[in-house]
Design an enzyme around this catalytic site. Structure first.
Site, short mmCIF file in Angstrom:
data_model
loop_
_atom_site.label_atom_id
_atom_site.label_comp_id
_atom_site.label_asym_id
_atom_site.label_seq_id
_atom_site.Cartn_x
_atom_site.Cartn_y
_atom_site.Cartn_z
N LYS A 223 -4.17 -5.20 -9.41
CA LYS A 223 -3.40 -4.40 -9.20
C LYS A 223 -1.81 -4.67 -10.02
O LYS A 223 -2.26 -6.10 -10.98
CB LYS A 223 -2.79 -4.87 -7.70
CG LYS A 223 -4.13 -4.62 -6.85
CD LYS A 223 -4.21 -5.61 -5.39
CE LYS A 223 -5.24 -5.32 -4.99
NZ LYS A 223 -6.10 -4.10 -5.38
N HIS B 286 -5.81 2.39 -1.45
CA HIS B 286 -6.51 0.90 -1.84
C HIS B 286 -4.56 -0.01 -2.09
O HIS B 286 -3.89 1.32 -2.24
CB HIS B 286 -6.62 0.81 -2.93
CG HIS B 286 -7.97 0.59 -2.87
ND1 HIS B 286 -9.05 -0.21 -2.44
CD2 HIS B 286 -8.95 1.85 -3.18
CE1 HIS B 286 -10.26 0.69 -2.38
NE2 HIS B 286 -10.41 1.51 -3.00
N TYR C 269 0.45 -1.26 0.23
CA TYR C 269 0.13 -0.08 0.37
C TYR C 269 1.23 0.59 -0.02
O TYR C 269 1.47 1.31 0.86
CB TYR C 269 -0.96 -0.21 0.86
CG TYR C 269 -1.99 -0.67 1.23
CD1 TYR C 269 -2.23 -2.26 2.42
CD2 TYR C 269 -3.26 -0.87 0.92
CE1 TYR C 269 -2.37 -3.22 2.10
CE2 TYR C 269 -4.17 -2.03 1.04
CZ TYR C 269 -3.26 -3.26 2.20
OH TYR C 269 -4.21 -4.37 1.92
#
Lengths: 524, 329
Positions: free
Chosen positions: B305, B274, B266
């Site tokens: 991601k 997020h 993070y």
């Protein structure tokens, strides 16, 4: 915190102890849970004041939540005591509402399993004592969650499921049935039995049953080694023939196929009384004597037909009879006289019907060769001879070589059967063969039976019924269970789906293995 | 100096201030795994204890922010002392709570006094307006005790209602019945002594952390032991070097088993940001099978991601490679 001279020990500071005014103030705190993150999350930290403010507020709430302590009235707490050597928690004051779904009764005491007690302590329903001192949650985690009673992972899964509302009980191994028992629908019967007597306590009987099952399993293999000639199969088949008193209850001599000598044992384990006797009879059968097969050639059955009557029947030998039955000789003359020997008078329609059917039927007795046979053996030899004559000689160029045809023309009626013949791998299902693996109980075990939340109102601990799902607990870094364990566990679970709960550092995910059958070629 | 107890390779933090310090000052989050006292029957927010990754515990010990100790067993020698002090503390708390309850009841009665007086005055006026003064007097006399009993019952010590469960607690019912005649006079005197709080109404704290200090042996994270089996294990060393490097760059890390990686990275506190990356740790000379690369790429794309393949080099630096699914159009 400087290390001292002797094995440098560090002082661990104490946790917070609330004063009386703080205790009273705690009663009036809010019960609502704040949101975790106020509003949608930001993408990147940009050092702005607004972001920092939101973060500060979220954090502030989190610290406030975590810092709250559990405060309860003494009157609403149930007192319980931890017994480390026996591994359970005993309630010293009457249980509350949680008793409907948790805990068990034994020897007149109300008891809880360690995971149940820890969960209730975290909920604030009980006060757990150890040597008269109440335990804090930290001490309770340390004392109750040891490797041999229940591991941390198991407790995490247990509390997670309980918080979701499920009823979670420990898995009972005695409820696992052998395939023979399932065939007999013994599970339904045993359920009725336990309900009917009402005195049978499940937990204690489970343990004793498990011990007996283990004892029997341990004792059988050496016995089958001791008995040189008869394999165990034969022994079991002999039981109905042998005049044993307890065999009618076992009834395993009836037609079924036994795969291994361990199969009868769980069937035996169901009967507490019969166990000892069966054990003795097995031993007698193994060590004693020769196989007592009956020699039918030397046994003469009296012919009571009309041609040559033997109606005087002597008393049977007492060793062939069951225990309380007394045999006596009879004269069956009177019965034979009562037989109706007259020819049946058929009506005209019946006679016509018989005649029309008669045309197509061949009377075996009309064959002179059959009439020439004087015993069953001769008749069977005649049949064999006829069979040999009938079958055509097989062409040697097909059948004489090393490679022979796979099928006879009359056997190949569809492509599906042909494919079936040449298939090397057979479809198997997950529980197949699981029974034989039960002895190798190493590694993963089923931990919990989970029942659904809406059944709480009608849940009865003595008769919980079929669980919704069974749970196995594992850590994330442990390998995926191998096929052996999978089969064994699926078999143990029976028709209840099995779920693997994997714990990864506080995160729990649930996985299951499903049977899948490949589609087959349709027959034309 | 913070102390963290370690047992069977698991590090648990039991103090809320410690959790706050770790997160705010050091950027180590951990995960809460216990029941929250405010809501013990829900799963969305959990409470203490805080579970630390082995890498997190080792980092904290290495930088000297925390002392790792083996979880101490209860000492039988100090048990007698602990029991005596607990009993004393319990009695003291009981006395204090009783007096506090009595005080609260008294202040409440004082507050309501004015209301009672007002109410009585109003009643008198109303009754004088109607005819039949005698009945009015009796009604006024009987309503005053009724006016005070709700006042007496609604004090903070409403736990007295709870004493209905207790059989022999008739002592508190008599003060209740004796107070009405007293307060029927416009100026009731002080209540008849300190009404003892029934035992069942005593408030108990179910302590989260151990309520008394104790001595524990410090744990050396460089040495393998029963409580710290990670030392020397190649998997742990690998993950630790990646963790340390990412932490020093200012990222916040947490476990990512569910995402098929080793860490979730993070840019800031997970409460407000997020995760940007899923970090997968690979040893420097480990060949990565192509299927693993493809599945890693798929994974990253599906959860939006970036996947980071991290590898420590022999010289101590860590090399990062990010995977992005590119389309060939």
């Amino acid at each position: 915190m400087e290390p001292e001279s002797e094995p440098a020990s560090v002082e661990v500071p104490a946790g917070r102890v609330l004063s009386a005014s703080e205790l009273r103030a705690a009663r009036s705190r809010s019960q609502k849970l704040p949101q975790r993150s106020h509003g949608p999350k930001d993408f990147l930290p940009d050092g702005s004041e607004a972001q920092a403010e939101r973060l500060r507020r979220c954090r502030q709430e989190l610290w406030q939540l975590l810092a709250e302590e559990r405060v309860e009235r003494l009157g609403s707490l149930v007192a319980a005591e931890w017994r480390p050597e026996e591994g359970f928690v005993q309630l010293t004051s009457p249980a509350g509402k949680f008793w409907q779904t948790m805990g068990y009764s034994e020897q007149g005491q109300q008891r809880l399993h360690p995971e149940e007690a820890l969960y209730l302590l975290e909920c604030g329903s009980i006060q757990l004592f150890y040597q008269d001192l109440p335990l804090s949650i930290q001490e309770a985690y340390q004392l109750l969650l040891t490797e041999d009673t229940l591991s941390f992972l198991h407790y995490q899964v247990f509390s997670h499921l309980k918080r979701l509302g499920y009823v979670v009980r420990r898995f009972q191994l005695s409820s696992v049935l052998s395939p023979y028992e399932k065939q007999l629908n013994l599970d339904g019967y045993a359920q009725c039995l336990e309900d009917g007597t009402g005195k049978r306590k499940r937990s204690s009987s489970c343990r004793s049953v498990n011990k007996k099952a283990k004892a029997l399993q341990n004792s059988l293999p050496p016995m089958s080694l001791a008995a040189s000639s008869p394999p165990a199969c034969d022994q079991n088949n002999q039981y109905p023939e042998k005049p044993q008193e307890s065999s009618p209850r076992k009834g395993s001599g009836l037609s079924f196929q036994i795969q291994g000598s361990s199969e009868p044992c769980p069937a035996l384990s169901r009967e507490d009384v019969g166990c000892g006797q069966e054990n003795d009879t097995i031993q007698n059968g193994a060590k004693g004597a020769p196989k007592a097969r009956w020699n039918f050639e030397q046994i003469s059955f009296p012919n009571m037909a009309s041609d040559s009557r033997h109606t005087l029947l002597p008393a049977p030998a007492p060793e062939l009879l069951p225990a309380n039955v007394i045999g006596r000789g009879t004269d069956a003359e009177s019965w034979c006289q009562k037989l109706n020997q007259r020819k049946e008078k058929l009506s005209r329609r019946d006679r016509d019907q018989q005649a029309s059917v008669q045309q197509f039927r061949e009377d075996v007795n009309a064959d002179p060769e059959v009439q020439g046979c004087s015993s069953w053996r001769e008749y069977k030899e005649l049949l064999q001879r006829r069979q040999l004559q009938k079958s055509q000689p097989r062409p040697p160029h097909l059948w004489g070589q090393s490679v022979t045809p796979l099928l006879n023309p009359d056997k190949a009626d569809s492509p599906a059967t042909v494919l079936q013949h040449i298939s090397v791998l057979q479809t198997t299902h997950l529980p197949d063969g699981g029974y034989g693996l039960l002895e190798k109980s190493r590694g993963l075990e089923i931990s919990f039976d989970v029942y659904q939340a809406d059944a709480v109102a009608t849940f009865r601990k003595n008769n919980p019924g079929k669980p919704y799902v069974r749970m196995c607990v594992s850590g994330f870094d442990e390998p995926v269970p191998d096929l052996c364990s999978l089969k064994r566990l699926t078999y143990q679970s029976g028709d209840v789906p099995l779920i693997f709960a994997l714990v990864d550092h506080g995160d729990i995910s649930f996985y299951s293995f499903r049977d899948f059958t490949l589609p087959r070629d349709l027959e034309h | 100096m913070l102390v963290v107890e370690v047992a069977n390779g698991r590090s648990l933090v039991w103090g809320a201030e410690a959790v706050q310090a770790l997160r705010e000052r050091l950027g180590v989050g951990g995960r809460t795994v216990g029941a929250l006292p405010r809501g013990p029957r829900q799963n969305s927010r959990l409470g203490l204890p805080l579970l630390l990754l082995p890498e997190e515990a080792r980092l904290l010990a290495e930088i000297g922010a925390v002392t790792l100790v083996s979880a101490p067993r209860p000492d039988p020698r100090s048990h007698g002392l602990a029991l005596a002090s607990f009993k004393r503390q319990q009695e003291q708390s009981f006395q204090e709570q009783s007096s506090l309850a009595a005080e609260a009841r008294e202040t409440r009665r004082q507050e309501l006094l004015e209301k009672i007086a007002e109410g009585q005055a109003a009643k008198k006026q109303k009754l004088e307006q109607d005819s039949g003064a005698d009945e009015g007097q009796e009604a006024g006399g009987s309503e005053a005790p009724q006016g005070s009993t709700p006042g007496g019952e609604t004090t903070d010590d409403g736990q007295a209602n709870g004493q209905q469960e207790e059989a022999g607690e008739g002592s508190s019912s008599s003060p209740e019945s004796s107070s009405p005649p007293e307060s029927s006079s416009p100026q009731p005197g002080p209540s008849n002594g300190v009404t003892p709080l029934p035992r069942s109404a005593l408030l108990i704290q179910l302590a989260t952390a151990r309520p008394r200090p104790v001595k524990a042996k410090p744990l050396d994270w460089r040495v393998q032991s029963k409580d710290w089996p990670h030392a020397g294990r190649p998997a742990h060393e690998l993950r630790y070097s990646i963790y340390r490097d990412l932490w020093e760059r200012g990222f916040f890390l947490s476990a990512a088993g569910k995402f098929g990686g080793d860490f979730l990275v993070y840019p800031g506190d997970p409460l407000r940001f997020h995760a940007h990356y899923i970090a997968q740790c690979w040893a420097a000379d480990d060949p990565i099978p192509l299927q693993d690369l493809v599945s890693a790429g798929r994974l990253g794309t599906s959860v939006r991601k970036t996947l980071l393949l991290c590898s420590p080099q022999p010289d101590g630096k860590v090399v990062y490679t990010s995977l992005q699914w590119a389309s060939l159009q």
